[in-house]
Design an enzyme around this catalytic site. Structure first.
Site, PDB file in Angstrom:
ATOM      1  N   LYS A  13     -20.306  -6.056  74.508  1.00 58.05           N
ATOM      2  CA  LYS A  13     -19.070  -6.658  74.935  1.00 58.05           C
ATOM      3  C   LYS A  13     -18.628  -5.617  76.293  1.00 58.05           C
ATOM      4  O   LYS A  13     -18.338  -6.158  77.260  1.00 58.05           O
ATOM      5  CB  LYS A  13     -17.999  -6.497  73.959  1.00 58.05           C
ATOM      6  N   ARG A  88      -9.468  -8.359  66.189  1.00 59.43           N
ATOM      7  CA  ARG A  88     -10.370  -8.165  65.366  1.00 59.43           C
ATOM      8  C   ARG A  88     -10.078  -8.511  64.068  1.00 59.43           C
ATOM      9  O   ARG A  88     -10.675  -8.510  63.000  1.00 59.43           O
ATOM     10  CB  ARG A  88     -10.525  -6.635  65.481  1.00 59.43           C
ATOM     11  N   ARG A 127     -26.049   5.082  72.518  1.00 58.06           N
ATOM     12  CA  ARG A 127     -24.881   4.839  73.680  1.00 58.06           C
ATOM     13  C   ARG A 127     -24.482   6.166  74.357  1.00 58.06           C
ATOM     14  O   ARG A 127     -24.442   7.182  73.590  1.00 58.06           O
ATOM     15  CB  ARG A 127     -23.957   4.200  73.138  1.00 58.06           C
ATOM     16  N   ARG A 160     -19.926   9.064  71.993  1.00 61.96           N
ATOM     17  CA  ARG A 160     -18.763   8.987  71.236  1.00 61.96           C
ATOM     18  C   ARG A 160     -19.094   9.514  69.766  1.00 61.96           C
ATOM     19  O   ARG A 160     -19.927   9.378  69.056  1.00 61.96           O
ATOM     20  CB  ARG A 160     -18.362   7.376  71.223  1.00 61.96           C
ATOM     21  N   ARG A 171     -18.084   0.928  60.525  1.00 64.41           N
ATOM     22  CA  ARG A 171     -17.677   0.061  61.226  1.00 64.41           C
ATOM     23  C   ARG A 171     -18.238  -1.377  61.518  1.00 64.41           C
ATOM     24  O   ARG A 171     -17.628  -2.209  61.581  1.00 64.41           O
ATOM     25  CB  ARG A 171     -17.932   0.632  62.903  1.00 64.41           C
TER      26      ARG A 171
HETATM   27  P1  ADP Z   1     -19.777  -2.806  72.666  1.00 60.76           P
HETATM   28  O1  ADP Z   1     -18.814  -2.699  73.583  1.00 60.76           O
HETATM   29  O2  ADP Z   1     -19.947  -4.366  72.043  1.00 60.76           O
HETATM   30  O3  ADP Z   1     -19.458  -2.110  71.383  1.00 60.76           O
HETATM   31  P2  ADP Z   1     -21.583  -1.623  74.565  1.00 60.76           P
HETATM   32  O4  ADP Z   1     -21.557  -2.608  75.744  1.00 60.76           O
HETATM   33  O5  ADP Z   1     -21.009  -0.531  74.634  1.00 60.76           O
HETATM   34  O6  ADP Z   1     -21.232  -2.476  72.983  1.00 60.76           O
HETATM   35  O7  ADP Z   1     -23.328  -1.572  74.076  1.00 60.76           O
HETATM   36  C1  ADP Z   1     -23.787  -0.736  73.171  1.00 60.76           C
HETATM   37  C2  ADP Z   1     -24.943  -0.188  73.752  1.00 60.76           C
HETATM   38  O8  ADP Z   1     -25.961  -1.077  73.768  1.00 60.76           O
HETATM   39  C3  ADP Z   1     -24.870   0.536  74.958  1.00 60.76           C
HETATM   40  O9  ADP Z   1     -25.578   1.820  74.859  1.00 60.76           O
HETATM   41  C4  ADP Z   1     -25.300  -0.450  75.974  1.00 60.76           C
HETATM   42  O10 ADP Z   1     -25.867   0.287  77.050  1.00 60.76           O
HETATM   43  C5  ADP Z   1     -26.212  -0.905  75.132  1.00 60.76           C
HETATM   44  N1  ADP Z   1     -26.647  -2.405  75.358  1.00 60.76           N
HETATM   45  C6  ADP Z   1     -25.700  -3.336  75.876  1.00 60.76           C
HETATM   46  N2  ADP Z   1     -26.196  -4.657  75.871  1.00 60.76           N
HETATM   47  C7  ADP Z   1     -27.591  -4.434  75.694  1.00 60.76           C
HETATM   48  C8  ADP Z   1     -28.766  -5.421  75.671  1.00 60.76           C
HETATM   49  N3  ADP Z   1     -28.369  -6.692  75.983  1.00 60.76           N
HETATM   50  N4  ADP Z   1     -29.967  -4.946  75.349  1.00 60.76           N
HETATM   51  C9  ADP Z   1     -29.944  -3.707  75.048  1.00 60.76           C
HETATM   52  N5  ADP Z   1     -29.004  -2.743  75.241  1.00 60.76           N
HETATM   53  C10 ADP Z   1     -27.902  -3.199  75.470  1.00 60.76           C
HETATM   54  P1  AMP Z   2     -14.248  -0.006  70.068  1.00 59.42           P
HETATM   55  O1  AMP Z   2     -14.418   0.690  71.385  1.00 59.42           O
HETATM   56  O2  AMP Z   2     -13.975  -1.488  70.294  1.00 59.42           O
HETATM   57  O3  AMP Z   2     -15.822   0.261  69.300  1.00 59.42           O
HETATM   58  O4  AMP Z   2     -13.166   0.477  69.060  1.00 59.42           O
HETATM   59  C1  AMP Z   2     -13.386   2.137  68.563  1.00 59.42           C
HETATM   60  C2  AMP Z   2     -12.397   1.882  67.464  1.00 59.42           C
HETATM   61  O5  AMP Z   2     -10.986   1.665  68.030  1.00 59.42           O
HETATM   62  C3  AMP Z   2     -12.465   1.144  66.204  1.00 59.42           C
HETATM   63  O6  AMP Z   2     -13.728   1.431  65.468  1.00 59.42           O
HETATM   64  C4  AMP Z   2     -10.974   0.847  65.565  1.00 59.42           C
HETATM   65  O7  AMP Z   2     -10.766   2.047  64.854  1.00 59.42           O
HETATM   66  C5  AMP Z   2     -10.321   1.051  67.122  1.00 59.42           C
HETATM   67  N1  AMP Z   2      -9.986  -0.209  67.382  1.00 59.42           N
HETATM   68  C6  AMP Z   2     -10.177  -0.747  68.558  1.00 59.42           C
HETATM   69  N2  AMP Z   2      -9.616  -1.745  68.818  1.00 59.42           N
HETATM   70  C7  AMP Z   2      -9.032  -2.370  67.660  1.00 59.42           C
HETATM   71  C8  AMP Z   2      -8.260  -3.459  67.220  1.00 59.42           C
HETATM   72  N3  AMP Z   2      -8.393  -4.528  67.960  1.00 59.42           N
HETATM   73  N4  AMP Z   2      -7.862  -3.382  66.030  1.00 59.42           N
HETATM   74  C9  AMP Z   2      -7.974  -2.370  65.416  1.00 59.42           C
HETATM   75  N5  AMP Z   2      -8.403  -1.351  65.645  1.00 59.42           N
HETATM   76  C10 AMP Z   2      -9.265  -1.167  66.756  1.00 59.42           C
END
Ligand code: ADP
Ligand code: AMP
Length: 215
Positions: A13, A88, A127, A160, A171
């Protein structure tokens, strides 16, 4: 363009939102990033949120609903926005609908990214995130040009704390129980497009753009 990106942690995302932000000149609203900034700054919100975030659980609805309601009032959201990581829960989705209706706005589309659980774990453990601009990288799938340095802004990359396997599994469980009902929620409202998030980053981006341009 008023868009929600839906999908489990690690689905891509944030990666896609950063590209769409540049393409459509609209802001990315990541509740995770807003909360992490509050934690880093040690604000009252940050202190409250940290406990939930560290355990892999969700921050209470009333807190995140308030954050997004305020953020949507900012002038840069006038022409649209990309919600990444919100809503969420069904309560958050209902509140969003109410807030948008109060502003005479409606959502244009909800894109859901579907990715296998083991791929999610591999993506999240690999990541790396820029401490300055928040751009995400992956050690194998999207490495920076120079080790541990952000290509976009030169900031230092970090891992992270919640991207460790134990918290990741929690999660993913929370996503499955609390967030997957939103897939049907938005399917029923006719707003949902599902995209195979197992494809490479560029292929997911191309499919997103073609879906959104047809909107
Ligand atoms: P989200 O925001 O949904 O938690 P991220 O965009 O941060 O996910 O992506 C999670 C990890 O996966 C990052 O390290 C990113 O570089 C990698 N990633 C994202 N999209 C892809 C893909 N289509 N194929 C492989 N790796 C990906
Ligand atoms: P994310 O960066 O989206 O992976 O979010 C990291 C953490 O932030 C999650 O595991 C939750 O603890 C909190 N968080 C982010 N967005 C929300 C949401 N919309 N509702 C509740 N908790 C959230």
């Amino acid at each position: 363009m008023k868009l929600i990106l839906l999908g489990p942690p690690g689905a891509g995302k944030g990666t896609q939102a950063k590209m769409l932000t540049d393409y459509f000149s609209i802001p990315q609203i990541s509740t995770g990033e807003i909360l992490r900034t509050a934690v880093k700054e040690g604000t009252e919100l940050g202190v409250k949120a940290k406990v939930y975030m560290d355990s892999g659980g969700l921050v209470p609805d009333e807190i995140v609903i308030g954050i997004v309601a305020e953020r949507l009032q900012e002038p840069d959201c006038q022409n649209g926005f990309i919600l990444d990581g919100f809503p969420r829960t069904v309560a958050q989705a209902d509140a969003l609908q109410t807030n948008l209706a109060e502003m005479d706005k409606t959502l244009d589309r909800v894109i859901s990214l579907d990715v296998d659980e083991e791929a999610l774990v591999e993506r999240l453990t690999g990541r790396r995130t820029c401490k300055d601009c928040g751009r995400g990288y992956h050690v194998k799938y999207d490495p920076p040009a120079a080790d541990e340095v952000c290509d976009a802004c030169g900031g230092q990359l970090f891992q992270r704390e919640d991207d460790c396997e134990q918290t990741i599994r929690k999660r993913l469980e929370v996503y499955s129980s609390q967030t997957t009902p939103l897939i049907n929620y938005y399917r029923q409202s006719g707003l949902l497009t599902e995209i195979d998030g197992m494809q490479p980053i560029a292929a997911v981006q191309a499919q997103m753009l073609s879906t959104l341009q047809a909107n």
